[in-house]
Design a protein around this motif. Structure first.
Motif, PDB file in Angstrom:
ATOM      1  N   VAL A 157      24.545  37.646  42.754  1.00 16.92           N
ATOM      2  CA  VAL A 157      25.141  38.524  41.623  1.00 16.92           C
ATOM      3  C   VAL A 157      26.637  38.686  41.623  1.00 16.92           C
ATOM      4  CG1 VAL A 157      23.068  40.315  41.768  1.00 16.92           C
ATOM      5  CG2 VAL A 157      25.303  40.878  42.841  1.00 16.92           C
ATOM      6  N   THR A 158      27.207  39.050  40.481  1.00 19.65           N
ATOM      7  CA  THR A 158      28.735  39.442  40.442  1.00 19.65           C
ATOM      8  C   THR A 158      28.568  40.930  39.864  1.00 19.65           C
ATOM      9  OG1 THR A 158      29.082  37.134  39.718  1.00 19.65           O
ATOM     10  CG2 THR A 158      30.755  38.563  39.202  1.00 19.65           C
ATOM     11  N   LEU A 159      29.395  41.662  40.303  1.00 17.92           N
ATOM     12  CA  LEU A 159      29.477  43.175  40.038  1.00 17.92           C
ATOM     13  C   LEU A 159      30.808  43.119  39.229  1.00 17.92           C
ATOM     14  CD1 LEU A 159      28.599  46.008  40.327  1.00 17.92           C
ATOM     15  CD2 LEU A 159      30.384  46.227  42.061  1.00 17.92           C
ATOM     16  N   ILE A 160      30.683  43.555  37.848  1.00 15.08           N
ATOM     17  CA  ILE A 160      31.702  43.403  36.804  1.00 15.08           C
ATOM     18  C   ILE A 160      31.851  45.017  36.506  1.00 15.08           C
ATOM     19  CG2 ILE A 160      32.118  42.793  34.325  1.00 15.08           C
ATOM     20  CD1 ILE A 160      30.463  40.394  34.914  1.00 15.08           C
ATOM     21  N   HIS A 161      33.313  45.268  36.780  1.00 15.22           N
ATOM     22  CA  HIS A 161      33.497  46.660  36.271  1.00 15.22           C
ATOM     23  C   HIS A 161      35.014  46.736  35.745  1.00 15.22           C
ATOM     24  CE1 HIS A 161      35.830  45.831  39.972  1.00 15.22           C
ATOM     25  NE2 HIS A 161      34.877  45.792  40.793  1.00 15.22           N
ATOM     26  N   GLY A 162      35.571  47.972  35.546  1.00 10.93           N
ATOM     27  CA  GLY A 162      36.751  47.853  34.623  1.00 10.93           C
ATOM     28  C   GLY A 162      38.010  47.229  35.309  1.00 10.93           C
ATOM     29  N   ASP A 163      37.872  47.052  36.638  1.00 13.05           N
ATOM     30  CA  ASP A 163      39.133  46.454  37.082  1.00 13.05           C
ATOM     31  C   ASP A 163      38.885  44.915  37.222  1.00 13.05           C
ATOM     32  OD1 ASP A 163      40.328  48.744  37.543  1.00 13.05           O
ATOM     33  OD2 ASP A 163      39.453  49.178  39.250  1.00 13.05           O
ATOM     34  N   GLY A 164      37.858  44.133  36.607  1.00 14.25           N
ATOM     35  CA  GLY A 164      37.527  42.875  37.271  1.00 14.25           C
ATOM     36  C   GLY A 164      36.296  42.625  37.470  1.00 14.25           C
ATOM     37  N   SER A 165      36.143  41.596  38.590  1.00 20.53           N
ATOM     38  CA  SER A 165      34.453  41.241  39.034  1.00 20.53           C
ATOM     39  C   SER A 165      34.667  40.931  40.364  1.00 20.53           C
ATOM     40  CB  SER A 165      34.000  40.080  38.175  1.00 20.53           C
ATOM     41  OG  SER A 165      34.744  38.947  38.153  1.00 20.53           O
ATOM     42  N   GLU A 166      33.696  40.965  40.909  1.00 22.11           N
ATOM     43  CA  GLU A 166      33.457  40.722  42.469  1.00 22.11           C
ATOM     44  C   GLU A 166      32.321  39.884  42.319  1.00 22.11           C
ATOM     45  OE1 GLU A 166      32.500  44.144  44.834  1.00 22.11           O
ATOM     46  OE2 GLU A 166      34.219  45.129  43.595  1.00 22.11           O
ATOM     47  N   ASP A 167      32.243  38.607  43.222  1.00 19.07           N
ATOM     48  CA  ASP A 167      31.299  37.568  43.287  1.00 19.07           C
ATOM     49  C   ASP A 167      30.790  37.999  44.588  1.00 19.07           C
ATOM     50  OD1 ASP A 167      29.383  35.770  42.709  1.00 19.07           O
ATOM     51  OD2 ASP A 167      30.886  34.030  43.028  1.00 19.07           O
ATOM     52  N   TRP A 168      29.596  38.315  44.673  1.00 20.46           N
ATOM     53  CA  TRP A 168      28.872  38.586  45.869  1.00 20.46           C
ATOM     54  C   TRP A 168      28.163  37.428  46.564  1.00 20.46           C
ATOM     55  CZ3 TRP A 168      26.085  44.171  45.451  1.00 20.46           C
ATOM     56  CH2 TRP A 168      27.218  45.061  44.987  1.00 20.46           C
TER      57      TRP A 168
END
Ligand code: C5P
Length: 397
Positions: free
Chosen positions: A365-376
């Protein structure tokens, strides 16, 4: 805070008993008082001396001991602790508990206690999956017994599958939650999960391949951190999450009504694979094959539950999390979905058939939020759920 709490730890006889030693150490590090009880079979795997040394106290053993009884009778022993933990819980001890047997010290304490009981099952995968064990598990859960695990993985017997005892730190977390002490203590969180079934007529429906496994794992990870979880699920093949309040629905419209009824909540997580359309004017009676040739189905749009909750003017949950199952341009599509729907986070994943994610045990998964995204990194759905639950706890601080 776990400090100062008192746990009665029953260790039954399985190879996972060695992990009970680490569990005792972890609990002691957190200033938890541990009173250990060993079954006769457990002594084949760990020695009373090592358990006693780690617990810093005497070990109660299955041998009938008049000194023990005089110092602290078994009834008192079963009630002196804040929580009774059984780790590992063998198939045999679970069966005894489910049928109310009291023919040794451990089973007697479990029958006599007035405290909550948490079990960490550990056994061979076939034994775990055996209908008798599953029946006992259902009975125990119905009796209010809390469970943690078992996990999937390689087993000491060389097989693979569910049956491995949870790791000591997972058990510590479950103990915190059982004592009402996790970082999400008292937080009301709503989770949707599973597919929806959209009726064509009373016997036929349109569905999708979602198993509900990720939703179940998320609900369990939240419960483990102490949250009060409202779990609204379509007809999923995954097991129901332990410790959550469960509401079963079939169609998207039923799911929406259940979500409305379950609000308000501080956090809402929409892991369900909701059908985009339902059959307009579904037939009340079974459509006959030979009536007028091939039937034509008309579709109508389903309510977008995630968008509706994200855009609530009043009483919106503080944190709304959506999922985006995509087969291409995952990040770009998920990022625009986040904006379109108005949710705070999107958990995006690639469900192309070659990834094996839909219906599988892992997720990427990639977590997408207001400050961008995090690739897990790719990990088990359980690990994704635990990481997400920890992030939620962090966000609510
Ligand atoms: O639009 P799409 O179905 O791709 O969006 C996926 C996200 O929206 C998921 O979080 C899903 O649970 C949610 N959803 C919903 N109601 C719908 C459709 C999707 O809550 N009708």
């Amino acid at each position: 805070m776990l400090a100062g709490k008192h746990v009665l730890l029953i260790v039954s006889g399985g190879i996972a008993a060695f992990k009970a030693l680490d569990l005792i150490r972890r609990l002691r590090e957190r200033s938890v008082q541990v009173t250990p009880v060993l079954t006769r079979a457990a002594e084949e795997f760990v020695t009373p001396l090592s358990v006693s040394a780690l617990a810093g106290t005497k070990v109660y053993r299955d041998l009938f001991d008049l000194t023990d009884e005089a110092e602290m009778g078994h009834i008192e022993l079963s009630r002196a602790a804040d929580l009774v933990v059984v780790a590992p819980a063998t198939a045999d001890l679970m069966a005894k508990m489910a049928s109310g047997l009291a023919n040794d010290l451990a089973s007697t304490l479990l029958l006599a206690t007035d405290k909550r009981v948490l079990i960490a099952p550990a056994m061979n995968v076939r034994m775990w999956e055996h209908p008798a064990t599953q029946r006992n598990l259902t009975t125990l859960q119905g009796d209010g017994i809390l469970t943690v695990g078992p996990n999937d993985g390689d087993m000491a017997c060389g097989e693979f599958g569910p049956g491995r005892m949870s790791e000591p730190l997972e058990i510590v977390e479950a103990i915190s939650a059982a004592l009402g002490d996790g970082p999400l203590k008292g937080r009301r969180i709503l989770v949707t999960s599973g597919p929806t079934h959209e009726p064509i007529d009373p016997v036929r429906y349109i569905a999708n391949r979602s198993s509900g496994a990720q939703g179940t794992a998320i609900a369990e990870a939240l419960v483990a951190l102490g949250a009060e979880v409202q779990f609204i699920t379509g007809p999923a093949s995954a097991p129901m999450p332990r410790g959550a309040q469960i509401v079963k629905v079939n169609s998207a419209r039923e799911m929406k009504d259940a979500v409305d009824a379950a609000l308000p909540a501080e956090v809402a997580i929409f892991a369900a694979a909701v059908a985009d359309w339902h059959v307009a004017g579904a037939s009340d009676s079974k459509i006959k094959k030979d009536k007028d040739g091939l039937p034509t189905l008309q579709f109508a749009e389903n309510p977008d539950i995630l968008a509706g909750v994200s855009q609530m003017k009043k009483g919106r949950p503080k944190l709304v999390v959506g999922f985006a199952a995509e087969t291409d341009d995952v990040i770009a599509n998920a990022t625009s979905k986040r904006q379109r729907k108005g949710c705070d986070w999107i958990v995006a994943n690639d469900v192309s058939p070659e990834t094996g994610i839909m219906g599988g045990a892992e997720n990427d998964v990639t977590l997408i939020h207001g400050d961008g995204s995090e690739d897990w990194p790719r990990m088990s759905k359980t690990a994704v759920a635990q990481r997400l639950a920890a992030r939620i706890a962090e966000a609510l601080k």
